[in-house]
Enzyme design. Structure first.
Site, mmCIF file in Angstrom:
data_model
loop_
_atom_site.group_PDB
_atom_site.id
_atom_site.type_symbol
_atom_site.label_atom_id
_atom_site.label_comp_id
_atom_site.label_asym_id
_atom_site.label_seq_id
_atom_site.Cartn_x
_atom_site.Cartn_y
_atom_site.Cartn_z
ATOM 1 C CG ASP A 3 43.335 36.308 36.287
ATOM 2 O OD1 ASP A 3 44.352 35.656 36.588
ATOM 3 O OD2 ASP A 3 42.223 35.786 36.101
ATOM 4 C CG ASP A 22 44.262 30.775 32.941
ATOM 5 O OD1 ASP A 22 44.883 31.012 31.894
ATOM 6 O OD2 ASP A 22 44.546 29.840 33.699
#
Length: 307
Positions: free
Chosen positions: A60, A62
């Site tokens: 991922d 963020d």
């Protein structure tokens, strides 16, 4: 932002901020969580057999590559102030999301536009300088959200490009280890594509970014995390089995998305996600500074064998 109205939660956060990693766990869960760290006593590394399952490592963005949520919150509040967004005509100041509210919101709803749409449905569609009156149909509501999101994205880029933001510990080394060993490397983020590209170019560098085997953002799928669409799409792009992938996430939303796609997931939590319930993760880490590729290979190998 000085002088702004702060909006607090009006939904229960306990289900999203339940016990999770290590120091935040009750005693009975703490012992179980410790067993999910793939390090033996004394810190010796474990050997990995030649039939290791790990073929693709998926990050991922963020919260994993950078601790970004408060930067996003700042950018949203700047956008609300710029467009004078007010959900009530009695509000003396523009909308402002405080830290406690945003921590729960960002762990409940993936993607910036869905966050705003949910909020405005709950609190009333706002007045702003975008439109002469609060929007009352789908087209005008979409225009409002798109305009705010576009401005917020540009503001977020300014913050990232300021030179004050660093990647989280261990991320670049782990990416380099994966590429050097021939693993496929991907980034799957629910954020706007232009925002994620800018983050990756500035934080991992152009060479690493261009060397990714798959890159997907929120624009590339119809449904955001916790829906598994983005990871199912990554599987097709990478051409591997879900059992051969390991996802690195920081929140329960991402964990649910990875699990929904049939993938194993490790969590590198942040201060805003630390108390979430990560019982379905196969390992928990405060960051990746002491995590090596061979640890993850062994971890996935043992998980697949046990499954």
């Amino acid at each position: 932002m000085a002088g702004t109205i702060t909006h607090h939660l009006n939904f229960t956060s306990s289900s999203f901020l339940s016990s999770g990693p290590l120091s935040f766990l009750p005693t009975n869960q703490l012992s179980r969580a410790k067993t999910r760290y793939p390090f033996p006593a004394g810190g010796k590394r474990l050997a990995v057999s030649a039939n290791s399952a790990l073929k693709a490592l998926i990050f991922d963005c963020d919260g994993v590559i950078l601790e970004s949520e408060d930067l996003h919150r700042q950018a949203y509040n700047d956008a609300f102030a710029y467009f004078n967004v007010r959900c009530s005509p009695d509000s003396p100041q523009p909308l402002n999301w405080d830290v406690g509210f945003y921590d729960v919101l960002q762990n409940r709803i993936g993607g910036g536009k869905p966050k705003m749409r949910w909020y405005f449905k709950e609190h009333g569609w706002p007045s702003s300088t975008v439109l002469p009156t609060p929007p009352d149909d789908d087209d005008s509501r979409a225009k409002l959200i798109d305009t705010i999101q576009d401005w917020k994205t540009e503001r977020y880029k300014e913050i990232i490009k300021s030179g004050t933001v660093e990647p989280r510990p261990g991320v670049l080394r782990l990416m380099d280890e994966a590429k050097a060993s021939g693993k496929l490397l991907a980034v799957c983020s629910a954020a706007t594509k232009s925002s994620v590209i800018m983050c990756l170019e500035n934080l991992i560098g152009m060479e690493r970014f261009q060397g990714l085997d798959c890159f997907l953002a929120g624009d590339d799928v119809k449904e955001k995390k916790p829906d598994p669409s983005i990871y199912l799409t990554a599987l097709k792009r990478l051409g591997v089995s879900e059992k051969d992938c390991l996802v690195v996430e920081d929140s329960v939303i991402g964990l649910q998305a990875a699990k929904g796609a049939g993938m194993s997931c490790i969590i590198t939590y942040t201060s805003s996600t630390a108390k979430q319930d990560f019982k379905d993760a196969i390992a928990l880490y405060p960051d990746l500074s002491n995590v090596r590729l061979q640890d993850l290979e062994l971890l996935l190998q043992n998980t697949v064998a046990a499954g």
